[in-house]
Motif scaffolding. Sequence first.
Motif, short mmCIF file in Angstrom:
data_model
loop_
_atom_site.label_atom_id
_atom_site.label_comp_id
_atom_site.label_asym_id
_atom_site.label_seq_id
_atom_site.Cartn_x
_atom_site.Cartn_y
_atom_site.Cartn_z
N ALA A 42 32.18 32.63 37.96
CA ALA A 42 32.21 32.93 39.76
C ALA A 42 30.58 33.26 40.10
CB ALA A 42 33.03 34.04 40.04
N ASP A 53 28.38 34.83 49.10
CA ASP A 53 28.74 36.30 48.62
C ASP A 53 28.70 37.43 49.26
OD1 ASP A 53 29.75 34.34 46.69
OD2 ASP A 53 28.52 35.20 45.07
N VAL A 380 37.44 34.90 45.14
CA VAL A 380 37.04 35.04 43.71
C VAL A 380 37.57 33.72 43.06
CG1 VAL A 380 36.50 36.35 41.50
CG2 VAL A 380 36.21 37.37 43.59
N GLU A 381 38.59 33.49 43.00
CA GLU A 381 39.55 32.46 42.38
C GLU A 381 38.69 31.16 43.01
OE1 GLU A 381 41.04 34.94 43.90
OE2 GLU A 381 42.18 35.82 42.12
N ILE A 383 35.62 30.75 44.18
CA ILE A 383 34.22 30.47 43.85
C ILE A 383 34.26 30.15 42.30
CG2 ILE A 383 32.90 31.49 45.63
CD1 ILE A 383 32.75 34.17 43.98
N THR A 384 35.20 31.02 41.77
CA THR A 384 35.45 30.37 40.03
C THR A 384 35.62 29.24 39.79
OG1 THR A 384 36.34 32.88 39.89
CG2 THR A 384 36.59 31.08 37.90
#
Length: 398
Positions: A42, A53, A380-381, A383-384
Amino acid sequence: MSLSESVAFDRVVEALDNFRIEIPSWGFANTGTRFGKFVQAAAASTIEEKFADAGEVNRLTGATPTLALHVLWDLPGGSPHDVANVRALERRYGVRAGSINPNLFQHQEYRYGSLCSPSAEVRAQALAHMVKSIEMGQQLGSRDVSLWLADGSNYPGTQSIRKRIEWLEDALRTSHAHLAPEQRLLVEYKPFEPAFYHTDIADWGMAMHLAREAGPQARVLVDTGHHYATQNIEQIVAWLLHTGMLGGFHFNDRRYADDDLTLGSIDPYQVFRIFHEIHAAASDEVELDIAFMIDQSHNLKGKMEAMVQTVVTAQEIWVKAALVDRGELAELQTACELVKAEETFRGAFWLDVRPMVAAWREKRGIPADPLAALRASGYVERITRERGSRAVGVASYA
Ligand code: RM4
Ligand code: MN
Ligand code: MN
């Protein structure tokens, strides 16, 4: 703590409404230790991702409207295109460019120093970079140019410490002359690393001298990780407040050296003591102009989570320090009622302010629990997934 509940909440609202803390672009990028880098899928690797971010952290906390930029990592070309790009990202993500950090520690030429190199040619190159950073700050409308100098030497007798002081004074005077009236030059200090015998700006006394030599728009920047382990940082802060030389902070925590751990993770009472000095100076009508900034980059913790956790911690401790009954404390200090004074002081530290901080957030339309909101958002998921597949270049930082 003898403040009534409603007085306490008013203070909380005032304290949080006025609290802003800048986040570092390098806090979202892959960094590591000298020994290894554990890359995170991420992690941000473009300036756009860093702004994205930062925008998310600001949306969740309402306290981080600016993003510190490192010239070499974020604005490598230093071209008008870079500036236009940053301006567009500011609009898109609702976060402005914050302090501009020159990078005088990564080029091979800087092996023996940059502004303090014994080579006049290298010094000139470093100075040109300073001037360019100042000009980029002007074009971006960002106020502070924040200088951390890695210069120093590793072995006794190998460099003239005094000659290097003179070169540095000259360079900072010249840099200062390029500042626009609204700009400031912040001078950071650090006792060791990467140099292990002498560092050219090793402590607050050296930084203060250099800031004064540079000119009236220069101030000292205190990075909480840049002290020897036993040093009384709040006393340094009190001195800088007294002399009008405190320009800003880089907040992080540490156990040993420049560990860049999350703020308050090791010693929250230290942060409280620093914040108390600032609140106390404000109530004594000392003129304050302090840039609060975070300087952390996490190798193991998730970067988004760690940043939100840090901002939330900073807000909570800021509030605790705001709740010290300073009128009562002043009386107890005068009367030398030591135990009562100490209990008044640290009574505020022991308060659980989290419900009041959550109430403030609700009042301001911010998620009551920013960390939970981050988890629930799926950011976060996302961008991961989006960033995870590409090959990553891993920067190194000091
Ligand atoms: C240094 C110092 C500087 C920061 C770099 C990345 O140790 O704290 O402020 O710019 O790290
Ligand atoms: Mn720093
Ligand atoms: Mn540091």
